[in-house]
Motif scaffolding. Structure first.
Motif, PDB file in Angstrom:
ATOM      1  N   PHE A   1       2.506   6.490  -6.844  1.00 50.62           N
ATOM      2  CA  PHE A   1       1.460   7.422  -7.470  1.00 50.62           C
ATOM      3  C   PHE A   1       1.608   8.731  -7.180  1.00 50.62           C
ATOM      4  CE2 PHE A   1      -2.879   9.381  -6.984  1.00 50.62           C
ATOM      5  CZ  PHE A   1      -3.163   8.950  -8.196  1.00 50.62           C
ATOM      6  N   LEU A   2       2.018   9.209  -6.023  1.00 53.06           N
ATOM      7  CA  LEU A   2       2.459  10.439  -5.489  1.00 53.06           C
ATOM      8  C   LEU A   2       3.653  11.186  -5.850  1.00 53.06           C
ATOM      9  CD1 LEU A   2       0.854  10.278  -1.832  1.00 53.06           C
ATOM     10  CD2 LEU A   2      -0.240  11.271  -3.724  1.00 53.06           C
TER      11      LEU A   2
ATOM     12  N   ARG B   1       8.958   9.935 -12.782  1.00 50.60           N
ATOM     13  CA  ARG B   1       9.330  11.020 -13.672  1.00 50.60           C
ATOM     14  C   ARG B   1       9.265  12.375 -13.177  1.00 50.60           C
ATOM     15  NH1 ARG B   1       4.360  13.070 -14.398  1.00 50.60           N
ATOM     16  NH2 ARG B   1       2.727  11.687 -14.057  1.00 50.60           N
ATOM     17  N   LEU B   2       8.904  12.360 -11.873  1.00 53.38           N
ATOM     18  CA  LEU B   2       8.633  13.601 -11.359  1.00 53.38           C
ATOM     19  C   LEU B   2       9.870  13.975 -10.273  1.00 53.38           C
ATOM     20  CD1 LEU B   2       5.172  14.206 -10.002  1.00 53.38           C
ATOM     21  CD2 LEU B   2       5.936  15.480 -11.949  1.00 53.38           C
TER      22      LEU B   2
ATOM     23  N   CYS C   1       4.024  16.522  -0.493  1.00 53.09           N
ATOM     24  CA  CYS C   1       4.396  15.222   0.206  1.00 53.09           C
ATOM     25  C   CYS C   1       5.139  15.838   1.526  1.00 53.09           C
ATOM     26  CB  CYS C   1       4.803  14.141  -0.507  1.00 53.09           C
ATOM     27  SG  CYS C   1       6.686  14.179  -0.774  1.00 53.09           S
ATOM     28  N   SER C   2       5.363  14.684   2.704  1.00 54.02           N
ATOM     29  CA  SER C   2       6.041  15.055   3.661  1.00 54.02           C
ATOM     30  C   SER C   2       7.628  14.644   3.358  1.00 54.02           C
ATOM     31  CB  SER C   2       5.702  14.227   4.918  1.00 54.02           C
ATOM     32  OG  SER C   2       5.960  12.719   4.517  1.00 54.02           O
ATOM     33  N   MET C   3       8.503  15.384   4.153  1.00 57.76           N
ATOM     34  CA  MET C   3       9.808  15.135   4.124  1.00 57.76           C
ATOM     35  C   MET C   3      10.282  13.720   4.161  1.00 57.76           C
ATOM     36  SD  MET C   3      11.161  18.616   5.661  1.00 57.76           S
ATOM     37  CE  MET C   3      12.678  17.945   6.198  1.00 57.76           C
TER      38      MET C   3
ATOM     39  N   CYS D   1       0.573  -1.247  -0.277  1.00 59.49           N
ATOM     40  CA  CYS D   1      -0.012  -0.072   0.030  1.00 59.49           C
ATOM     41  C   CYS D   1       0.810   1.374   0.116  1.00 59.49           C
ATOM     42  CB  CYS D   1      -0.854   0.115   1.217  1.00 59.49           C
ATOM     43  SG  CYS D   1      -2.088   1.284   1.378  1.00 59.49           S
ATOM     44  N   ASP D   2       1.922   1.417   0.923  1.00 60.31           N
ATOM     45  CA  ASP D   2       2.830   2.481   0.999  1.00 60.31           C
ATOM     46  C   ASP D   2       3.586   2.527  -0.399  1.00 60.31           C
ATOM     47  OD1 ASP D   2       1.786   3.030   3.326  1.00 60.31           O
ATOM     48  OD2 ASP D   2       3.532   2.053   4.678  1.00 60.31           O
ATOM     49  N   LYS D   3       4.064   1.515  -0.767  1.00 64.95           N
ATOM     50  CA  LYS D   3       4.717   1.517  -2.122  1.00 64.95           C
ATOM     51  C   LYS D   3       3.880   1.988  -3.269  1.00 64.95           C
ATOM     52  CE  LYS D   3       8.203  -1.218  -4.179  1.00 64.95           C
ATOM     53  NZ  LYS D   3       9.356  -1.180  -3.586  1.00 64.95           N
TER      54      LYS D   3
END
Length: 135
Positions: free
Chosen positions: A8-9, A13-14, A42-44, A1-3
């Protein structure tokens, strides 16, 4: 799930253009991590995980940064509880609240008057007075 969530987030490419050409020390710099995390929304910590997953940093560098952050005292999360007394003082202002409580203590106004002026239950009058230093 975390992966899945990190992919996704923060797809490769980003992240690649933001990390390209930087060494591990530059990538682990708190200012870089903060700015990049803001860019990616996102978080650090999540960014740190993603940098490890993509091979920009290794496990020991990841653990080192994680341990560094663990030593920093953090604010307690959540909302501060505001008591009715604090709310009364904040809403009415200290000078007005103090003047009303002083008038009540010198028998110039009644408890009903205080209750109306400060919009509090009469049982809080003494507490409010103690909080602002009027007894």
């Amino acid at each position: 799930c975390d992966k899945f969530a990190t992919e996704f987030l923060m797809p490769r490419r980003l992240v690649d253009p933001l990390a390209e050409g930087l060494n591990a020390d530059a990538l682990l710099d708190n200012d870089y991590l903060r700015a990049t995390a803001e860019t990616l929304k996102c978080s650090m910590y999540a960014l740190l995980i993603r940098l490890k997953e993509l091979g920009y940093i290794d496990q020991s560098q990841f653990n080192s940064k994680k341990n560094e952050w663990a030593k920093i005292p953090h604010r307690k999360s959540g909302f501060a509880l505001t008591t009715r007394v604090q709310k009364t003082i904040k809403e009415n202002g200290s000078p007005f609240t103090e003047a009303v409580v002083r008038a009540y203590n010198s028998n110039k106004i009644t408890a009903d008057d205080v209750s109306y002026m400060l919009d509090i239950n009469q049982s809080y009058i003494n507490e409010v007075g103690e909080k602002i230093g009027v007894t």
